[in-house]
Design a protein around this motif. Structure first.
Motif, PDB file in Angstrom:
ATOM      1  N   TYR A  65       0.841  -1.192   0.000  1.00  0.00           N
ATOM      2  CA  TYR A  65       0.000   0.000   0.000  1.00  0.00           C
ATOM      3  C   TYR A  65       0.880   1.246   0.000  1.00  0.00           C
ATOM      4  O   TYR A  65       2.017   1.226   0.464  1.00  0.00           O
ATOM      5  N   GLU A  66       0.329   2.345  -0.511  1.00  0.00           N
ATOM      6  CA  GLU A  66       1.075   3.600  -0.574  1.00  0.00           C
ATOM      7  C   GLU A  66       0.135   4.778  -0.363  1.00  0.00           C
ATOM      8  O   GLU A  66      -1.076   4.676  -0.565  1.00  0.00           O
ATOM      9  N   ARG A  67       0.733   5.895   0.050  1.00  0.00           N
ATOM     10  CA  ARG A  67      -0.017   7.149   0.140  1.00  0.00           C
ATOM     11  C   ARG A  67       0.227   7.936  -1.146  1.00  0.00           C
ATOM     12  O   ARG A  67       1.340   7.967  -1.662  1.00  0.00           O
ATOM     13  N   ARG A  68      -0.807   8.601  -1.634  1.00  0.00           N
ATOM     14  CA  ARG A  68      -0.688   9.382  -2.856  1.00  0.00           C
ATOM     15  C   ARG A  68      -0.812  10.877  -2.546  1.00  0.00           C
ATOM     16  O   ARG A  68      -1.407  11.259  -1.541  1.00  0.00           O
ATOM     17  N   LYS A  69      -0.271  11.678  -3.414  1.00  0.00           N
ATOM     18  CA  LYS A  69      -0.341  13.120  -3.223  1.00  0.00           C
ATOM     19  C   LYS A  69      -1.738  13.639  -3.560  1.00  0.00           C
ATOM     20  O   LYS A  69      -2.312  13.314  -4.601  1.00  0.00           O
ATOM     21  N   ASN A  70      -2.269  14.462  -2.647  1.00  0.00           N
ATOM     22  CA  ASN A  70      -3.547  15.116  -2.906  1.00  0.00           C
ATOM     23  C   ASN A  70      -3.334  16.305  -3.842  1.00  0.00           C
ATOM     24  O   ASN A  70      -2.206  16.645  -4.212  1.00  0.00           O
ATOM     25  N   SER A  71      -4.431  16.953  -4.215  1.00  0.00           N
ATOM     26  CA  SER A  71      -4.341  18.099  -5.115  1.00  0.00           C
ATOM     27  C   SER A  71      -3.531  19.245  -4.521  1.00  0.00           C
ATOM     28  O   SER A  71      -2.956  20.059  -5.252  1.00  0.00           O
ATOM     29  N   ASN A  72      -3.468  19.298  -3.168  1.00  0.00           N
ATOM     30  CA  ASN A  72      -2.681  20.347  -2.514  1.00  0.00           C
ATOM     31  C   ASN A  72      -1.214  19.970  -2.344  1.00  0.00           C
ATOM     32  O   ASN A  72      -0.439  20.714  -1.746  1.00  0.00           O
ATOM     33  N   GLY A  73      -0.829  18.822  -2.864  1.00  0.00           N
ATOM     34  CA  GLY A  73       0.561  18.404  -2.796  1.00  0.00           C
ATOM     35  C   GLY A  73       0.932  17.607  -1.574  1.00  0.00           C
ATOM     36  O   GLY A  73       2.050  17.085  -1.477  1.00  0.00           O
ATOM     37  N   GLU A  74       0.014  17.491  -0.613  1.00  0.00           N
ATOM     38  CA  GLU A  74       0.277  16.731   0.602  1.00  0.00           C
ATOM     39  C   GLU A  74      -0.088  15.260   0.396  1.00  0.00           C
ATOM     40  O   GLU A  74      -0.948  14.927  -0.428  1.00  0.00           O
ATOM     41  N   LEU A  75       0.569  14.399   1.191  1.00  0.00           N
ATOM     42  CA  LEU A  75       0.273  12.969   1.089  1.00  0.00           C
ATOM     43  C   LEU A  75      -1.079  12.654   1.705  1.00  0.00           C
ATOM     44  O   LEU A  75      -1.454  13.214   2.742  1.00  0.00           O
ATOM     45  N   SER A  76      -1.799  11.757   1.084  1.00  0.00           N
ATOM     46  CA  SER A  76      -3.120  11.367   1.576  1.00  0.00           C
ATOM     47  C   SER A  76      -3.014  10.560   2.860  1.00  0.00           C
ATOM     48  O   SER A  76      -2.003   9.916   3.129  1.00  0.00           O
ATOM     49  N   THR A  77      -4.062  10.625   3.658  1.00  0.00           N
ATOM     50  CA  THR A  77      -4.131   9.759   4.839  1.00  0.00           C
ATOM     51  C   THR A  77      -4.618   8.371   4.443  1.00  0.00           C
ATOM     52  O   THR A  77      -4.330   7.397   5.123  1.00  0.00           O
ATOM     53  N   LYS A  78      -5.332   8.305   3.341  1.00  0.00           N
ATOM     54  CA  LYS A  78      -5.829   7.022   2.849  1.00  0.00           C
ATOM     55  C   LYS A  78      -4.703   6.251   2.190  1.00  0.00           C
ATOM     56  O   LYS A  78      -3.841   6.823   1.526  1.00  0.00           O
ATOM     57  N   LEU A  79      -4.730   4.944   2.365  1.00  0.00           N
ATOM     58  CA  LEU A  79      -3.750   4.066   1.730  1.00  0.00           C
ATOM     59  C   LEU A  79      -4.350   3.449   0.469  1.00  0.00           C
ATOM     60  O   LEU A  79      -5.496   2.981   0.474  1.00  0.00           O
ATOM     61  N   TYR A  80      -3.571   3.457  -0.592  1.00  0.00           N
ATOM     62  CA  TYR A  80      -3.996   2.883  -1.866  1.00  0.00           C
ATOM     63  C   TYR A  80      -3.127   1.670  -2.201  1.00  0.00           C
ATOM     64  O   TYR A  80      -1.948   1.623  -1.851  1.00  0.00           O
ATOM     65  N   ARG A  81      -3.723   0.731  -2.900  1.00  0.00           N
ATOM     66  CA  ARG A  81      -2.956  -0.423  -3.345  1.00  0.00           C
ATOM     67  C   ARG A  81      -1.922   0.011  -4.384  1.00  0.00           C
ATOM     68  O   ARG A  81      -2.252   0.700  -5.341  1.00  0.00           O
ATOM     69  N   LYS A  82      -0.695  -0.402  -4.151  1.00  0.00           N
ATOM     70  CA  LYS A  82       0.385  -0.043  -5.058  1.00  0.00           C
ATOM     71  C   LYS A  82       0.349  -0.968  -6.266  1.00  0.00           C
ATOM     72  O   LYS A  82       0.188  -2.176  -6.130  1.00  0.00           O
ATOM     73  N   ARG A  83       0.524  -0.393  -7.459  1.00  0.00           N
ATOM     74  CA  ARG A  83       0.401  -1.179  -8.686  1.00  0.00           C
ATOM     75  C   ARG A  83       1.657  -1.048  -9.539  1.00  0.00           C
ATOM     76  O   ARG A  83       2.382  -0.054  -9.460  1.00  0.00           O
ATOM     77  N   ASN A  84       1.887  -2.077 -10.358  1.00  0.00           N
ATOM     78  CA  ASN A  84       3.043  -2.041 -11.251  1.00  0.00           C
ATOM     79  C   ASN A  84       2.675  -1.389 -12.572  1.00  0.00           C
ATOM     80  O   ASN A  84       1.576  -0.862 -12.744  1.00  0.00           O
ATOM     81  N   ARG A  85       3.575  -1.429 -13.542  1.00  0.00           N
ATOM     82  CA  ARG A  85       3.363  -0.746 -14.815  1.00  0.00           C
ATOM     83  C   ARG A  85       2.150  -1.267 -15.577  1.00  0.00           C
ATOM     84  O   ARG A  85       1.505  -0.536 -16.322  1.00  0.00           O
ATOM     85  N   SER A  86       1.830  -2.543 -15.413  1.00  0.00           N
ATOM     86  CA  SER A  86       0.680  -3.113 -16.124  1.00  0.00           C
ATOM     87  C   SER A  86      -0.627  -2.921 -15.376  1.00  0.00           C
ATOM     88  O   SER A  86      -1.690  -3.303 -15.873  1.00  0.00           O
ATOM     89  N   GLY A  87      -0.549  -2.347 -14.165  1.00  0.00           N
ATOM     90  CA  GLY A  87      -1.761  -2.105 -13.398  1.00  0.00           C
ATOM     91  C   GLY A  87      -2.089  -3.172 -12.379  1.00  0.00           C
ATOM     92  O   GLY A  87      -3.092  -3.071 -11.664  1.00  0.00           O
ATOM     93  N   ASN A  88      -1.278  -4.212 -12.294  1.00  0.00           N
ATOM     94  CA  ASN A  88      -1.510  -5.265 -11.306  1.00  0.00           C
ATOM     95  C   ASN A  88      -1.009  -4.835  -9.934  1.00  0.00           C
ATOM     96  O   ASN A  88      -0.035  -4.080  -9.816  1.00  0.00           O
ATOM     97  N   VAL A  89      -1.647  -5.358  -8.896  1.00  0.00           N
ATOM     98  CA  VAL A  89      -1.271  -5.014  -7.528  1.00  0.00           C
ATOM     99  C   VAL A  89       0.087  -5.618  -7.197  1.00  0.00           C
ATOM    100  O   VAL A  89       0.366  -6.779  -7.507  1.00  0.00           O
ATOM    101  N   ILE A  90       0.946  -4.837  -6.555  1.00  0.00           N
ATOM    102  CA  ILE A  90       2.255  -5.306  -6.106  1.00  0.00           C
ATOM    103  C   ILE A  90       2.111  -5.931  -4.727  1.00  0.00           C
ATOM    104  O   ILE A  90       1.404  -5.412  -3.866  1.00  0.00           O
ATOM    105  N   THR A  91       2.767  -7.051  -4.520  1.00  0.00           N
ATOM    106  CA  THR A  91       2.730  -7.703  -3.207  1.00  0.00           C
ATOM    107  C   THR A  91       4.046  -7.459  -2.470  1.00  0.00           C
ATOM    108  O   THR A  91       5.046  -7.067  -3.059  1.00  0.00           O
ATOM    109  N   VAL A  92       4.028  -7.696  -1.170  1.00  0.00           N
ATOM    110  CA  VAL A  92       5.201  -7.459  -0.341  1.00  0.00           C
ATOM    111  C   VAL A  92       6.330  -8.396  -0.753  1.00  0.00           C
ATOM    112  O   VAL A  92       6.096  -9.501  -1.240  1.00  0.00           O
ATOM    113  N   GLY A  93       7.559  -7.929  -0.535  1.00  0.00           N
ATOM    114  CA  GLY A  93       8.718  -8.708  -0.925  1.00  0.00           C
ATOM    115  C   GLY A  93       9.154  -9.700   0.130  1.00  0.00           C
ATOM    116  O   GLY A  93       8.507  -9.870   1.171  1.00  0.00           O
ATOM    117  N   LEU A  94      10.274 -10.348  -0.123  1.00  0.00           N
ATOM    118  CA  LEU A  94      10.783 -11.416   0.741  1.00  0.00           C
ATOM    119  C   LEU A  94      11.028 -10.940   2.166  1.00  0.00           C
ATOM    120  O   LEU A  94      10.464 -11.482   3.122  1.00  0.00           O
TER     121      LEU A  94
END
Length: 328
Positions: A65-94
């Motif tokens: 999960y990641e925080r995204r920048k709001n329109s005011n440039g600040e990071l969101s409090t909401k967490l979004y699923r992080k995705r790769n270049r093809s749009g698939n969800v990224i899972t945690v690493g080793l």
């Protein structure tokens, strides 16, 4: 229907077996490199399968999960699923999976397992630079790989009640698949030398215990083992009139994946007012008599003299919800 954690675990075994098959081939030019890549993948799937198992088969528990920048440039409090270049969800690493199991879920994993994985990943990350014509490097990969398979088998049995001896889950010593006593006279390049130095530093800072199920590196030996055909029998009811149900060890671990440490870790992360105090022990002990929530089983089902340990079904949380306040 196969659970999601079991499906991930089966993929993990498939990757591990592929690594072993490649390593044990009589002639394979990219042996150590391919072995390390596949075995690291096998470990990552194993750790993710364990997280999904503990999280009642919620596949989203391994999403990044990641925080995204709001329109005011600040990071969101909401967490979004992080995705790769093809749009698939990224899972945690080793290593994030490893750290989550230790810190969030209360799984006690021997520190030698972490050191072994660090050495294995170092071999994997540097594999593109390897010529692998030097005997010292080949021998080091064999020692790290053999220990990694030993650790993998121990945790697979502990978490998923899997007996990997049926797969011949080992790599052949160098002498069995090629001439161990002769090697081409090729000097280590700088990358290979640094990799060996890094692994040596891990070994120097790690104390091996021959009696432990876990190792950083391993001297390989061969022994004939007889496959066990015994299984644990349980009756999931206190009623003498209930129809007896036989569960395999695989079924038991799927139904009761939490031990005491996992249970306490989950409760600490779930409630704002949880303490391991008399109130908690009173609630827990009352629930342990209910087979829907708790099961006593042998740590080693093949050994009748093995010690007994309690395991918990995640549905026990519903009862604790009645007594504690959940975090926002």
């Amino acid at each position: 229907m196969k659970s999601r954690s079991r499906a991930l675990f089966d993929k993990s075994i498939a990757s591990g077996l592929s690594a072993i098959e490649v390593y044990n081939k009589p002639h394979f030019a990219y042996r150590e490199e391919t072995f390390s890549v596949l075995l690291v993948n096998s470990w990552e799937l194993l750790l993710k399968a364990r997280i999904v198992q503990l999280e009642r088969n919620r596949i989203s528990s391994i999403f990044e999960y990641e925080r995204r920048k709001n329109s005011n440039g600040e990071l969101s409090t909401k967490l979004y699923r992080k995705r790769n270049r093809s749009g698939n969800v990224i899972t945690v690493g080793l290593f994030k999976s490893y750290d989550l199991l230790s810190s969030k879920y209360g799984d006690s994993i021997d520190t030698r397992v972490r050191s072994n994985l660090e050495a294995l990943v170092e071999i994997r990350d540097n594999s593109i630079h390897f010529f692998n014509k030097d005997l010292d490097l080949k021998k080091k990969v064999m020692e790290i790989g053999a220990a990694s398979l030993k650790n993998y088998a121990a945790l697979s049995k502990r978490w998923f009640a899997a007996d990997l001896s049926i797969y011949n889950f080992f790599i052949m010593p160098l002498a069995f698949v090629r001439d161990f006593h002769t090697a081409e006279c090729v000097s280590l390049n700088s990358e290979e030398r640094k990799t060996l130095q890094y692994i040596d530093s891990l070994q120097e800072s790690t104390t091996e215990d021959p009696a432990s199920d876990y190792s950083l590196s391993l001297e390989v030996d061969f022994r004939i083992r007889k496959k066990s055909t015994t299984g644990a029998e349980v009756r999931i009811s206190n009623s003498p009139n209930a129809v007896p149900i036989q569960l395999s060890e695989e079924d038991v671990m799927d139904k009761y994946p939490w031990d005491y440490g996992n249970l306490c870790a989950y409760l600490k992360n779930r409630y704002i007012d949880f303490l391991q105090n008399p109130k908690y022990h009173r609630i827990r002990k009352a629930l342990e008599d209910d087979k829907r929530y708790c099961l006593e089983r042998l740590l080693d089902p093949t050994n009748p003299k093995s010690s007994i340990k309690r395991f918990y079904n995640p549905n026990i949380i519903r009862e604790f919800d009645k007594n504690y306040t959940k975090k926002a």
